[in-house]
Each structure stands twice: as structure tokens, then as C-alpha cells.
Design a protein around this motif. Structure first.
Motif, PDB file in Angstrom:
ATOM      1  N   THR A   8       0.844  -1.185   0.000  1.00 36.92           N
ATOM      2  CA  THR A   8       0.000   0.000   0.000  1.00 36.92           C
ATOM      3  C   THR A   8       0.882   1.238   0.000  1.00 36.92           C
ATOM      4  OG1 THR A   8      -0.080   0.160   2.401  1.00 36.92           O
ATOM      5  CG2 THR A   8      -1.780  -1.202   1.336  1.00 36.92           C
ATOM      6  N   VAL A   9       0.285   2.365  -0.327  1.00 41.87           N
ATOM      7  CA  VAL A   9       1.030   3.628  -0.308  1.00 41.87           C
ATOM      8  C   VAL A   9       1.575   3.923   1.087  1.00 41.87           C
ATOM      9  CG1 VAL A   9       0.808   6.127  -0.604  1.00 41.87           C
ATOM     10  CG2 VAL A   9      -0.073   4.573  -2.352  1.00 41.87           C
ATOM     11  N   GLU A  20       3.240  10.208   2.363  1.00 45.17           N
ATOM     12  CA  GLU A  20       2.313   9.519   1.464  1.00 45.17           C
ATOM     13  C   GLU A  20       2.044  10.369   0.231  1.00 45.17           C
ATOM     14  OE1 GLU A  20      -1.183   7.889   3.345  1.00 45.17           O
ATOM     15  OE2 GLU A  20      -0.001   7.270   5.086  1.00 45.17           O
ATOM     16  N   ASN A  21       1.964  11.692   0.406  1.00 45.10           N
ATOM     17  CA  ASN A  21       1.739  12.573  -0.749  1.00 45.10           C
ATOM     18  C   ASN A  21       2.860  12.443  -1.772  1.00 45.10           C
ATOM     19  OD1 ASN A  21      -0.690  13.574   0.155  1.00 45.10           O
ATOM     20  ND2 ASN A  21       0.211  15.361   1.142  1.00 45.10           N
ATOM     21  N   LEU A  26       4.771  10.355  -7.034  1.00 41.38           N
ATOM     22  CA  LEU A  26       5.630   9.465  -7.828  1.00 41.38           C
ATOM     23  C   LEU A  26       4.791   8.489  -8.653  1.00 41.38           C
ATOM     24  CD1 LEU A  26       8.435   8.770  -5.210  1.00 41.38           C
ATOM     25  CD2 LEU A  26       8.684  10.045  -7.358  1.00 41.38           C
ATOM     26  N   ILE A  27       3.680   8.035  -8.086  1.00 41.99           N
ATOM     27  CA  ILE A  27       2.787   7.135  -8.820  1.00 41.99           C
ATOM     28  C   ILE A  27       2.126   7.887  -9.970  1.00 41.99           C
ATOM     29  CG2 ILE A  27       0.619   5.837  -8.666  1.00 41.99           C
ATOM     30  CD1 ILE A  27       1.550   5.039  -5.798  1.00 41.99           C
ATOM     31  N   SER A  28       1.627   9.095  -9.713  1.00 40.18           N
ATOM     32  CA  SER A  28       0.943   9.843 -10.770  1.00 40.18           C
ATOM     33  C   SER A  28       1.895  10.235 -11.892  1.00 40.18           C
ATOM     34  CB  SER A  28       0.245  11.076 -10.196  1.00 40.18           C
ATOM     35  OG  SER A  28       1.184  12.048  -9.805  1.00 40.18           O
ATOM     36  N   ALA A  34       1.967   1.631 -10.519  1.00 41.67           N
ATOM     37  CA  ALA A  34       1.065   1.010  -9.551  1.00 41.67           C
ATOM     38  C   ALA A  34      -0.143   0.424 -10.272  1.00 41.67           C
ATOM     39  CB  ALA A  34       0.609   2.046  -8.529  1.00 41.67           C
ATOM     40  N   ILE A  35      -0.859  -0.408  -9.563  1.00 35.84           N
ATOM     41  CA  ILE A  35      -2.075  -1.021 -10.082  1.00 35.84           C
ATOM     42  C   ILE A  35      -3.241  -0.424  -9.310  1.00 35.84           C
ATOM     43  CG2 ILE A  35      -3.346  -3.190 -10.304  1.00 35.84           C
ATOM     44  CD1 ILE A  35      -0.565  -4.554 -10.430  1.00 35.84           C
TER      45      ILE A  35
END
Length: 94
Positions: A8-9, A20-21, A26-28, A34-35
Motif C-alpha cells: 500500500t502507499v 504519502e503525498n 511518484l505514482i501519478s 502502480a495497479i
């Protein structure tokens, strides 16, 4: 068969000592693929390891950088081989 772990994040943020932000950013930006399952985001361990390897090659001359860091073999409790609150195993078999 290769086993893929999903995180999880909040787990990744805690492990990397990032907010977490920052992980969501980084995911965006697709730095960490990520899935998504609707609103649920899971990150394969290989995505995090690839990100760390890229950072290592970019910054390997910086002092204080832990060049031996391995996301899967860090020994941090609650990150590797974890179970979520429902007791489900967060592993998938390829």
C-alpha cells in the motif's frame, strides 16, 4: 512461479521515509508504476525496487545514500511478508 508482493502507499511511504503525498506524486508521474482497483492502489515490489535502482544510479556518488538498500530484503517488520488487517495475504502468483 515467481511471487509478486503488493504494498500500500502508507507501507511504501513508511519504508522509504517519504510522505504519502510524495508516493502518490511518484505514482501519478509514473516514477513508481502502480495497479489501481477502483480507488484502491497497490504497488508491486518490483516497481519500488526499480525506482530505488534508478535513484541509486542517479545518486550513487552522494554521501549518506544507502547503496545496499533492497526493498524486499530490508528486514523492516510490517513491510515484507505482511498481512493486511483482514488477515489476507498480499501476495499474487504469476
Amino acid at each position: 512461479s515467481d511471487e509478486i508482493q503488493f504494498f500500500t502507499v502508507p507501507e511504501i511511504a513508511a519504508h522509504l521515509n517519504f510522505s504519502e503525498n510524495n508516493i502518490y506524486k511518484l505514482i501519478s508521474e509514473e516514477e513508481i508504476p502502480a495497479i489501481r482497483f477502483g480507488r484502491i492502489i497497490r504497488v508491486p515490489d518490483v516497481s519500488v525496487q526499480n525506482y530505488l535502482n534508478r535513484q541509486k544510479s542517479k545518486h550513487k556518488s552522494q554521501s549518506g545514500y544507502n547503496q545496499g538498500q533492497d526493498f524486499n530484503n530490508s528486514g523492516k517488520t510490517g513491510v515484507v511478508g505482511f498481512s493486511n488487517k483482514k488477515g489476507e495475504n498480499n501476495h499474487a502468483h504469476a
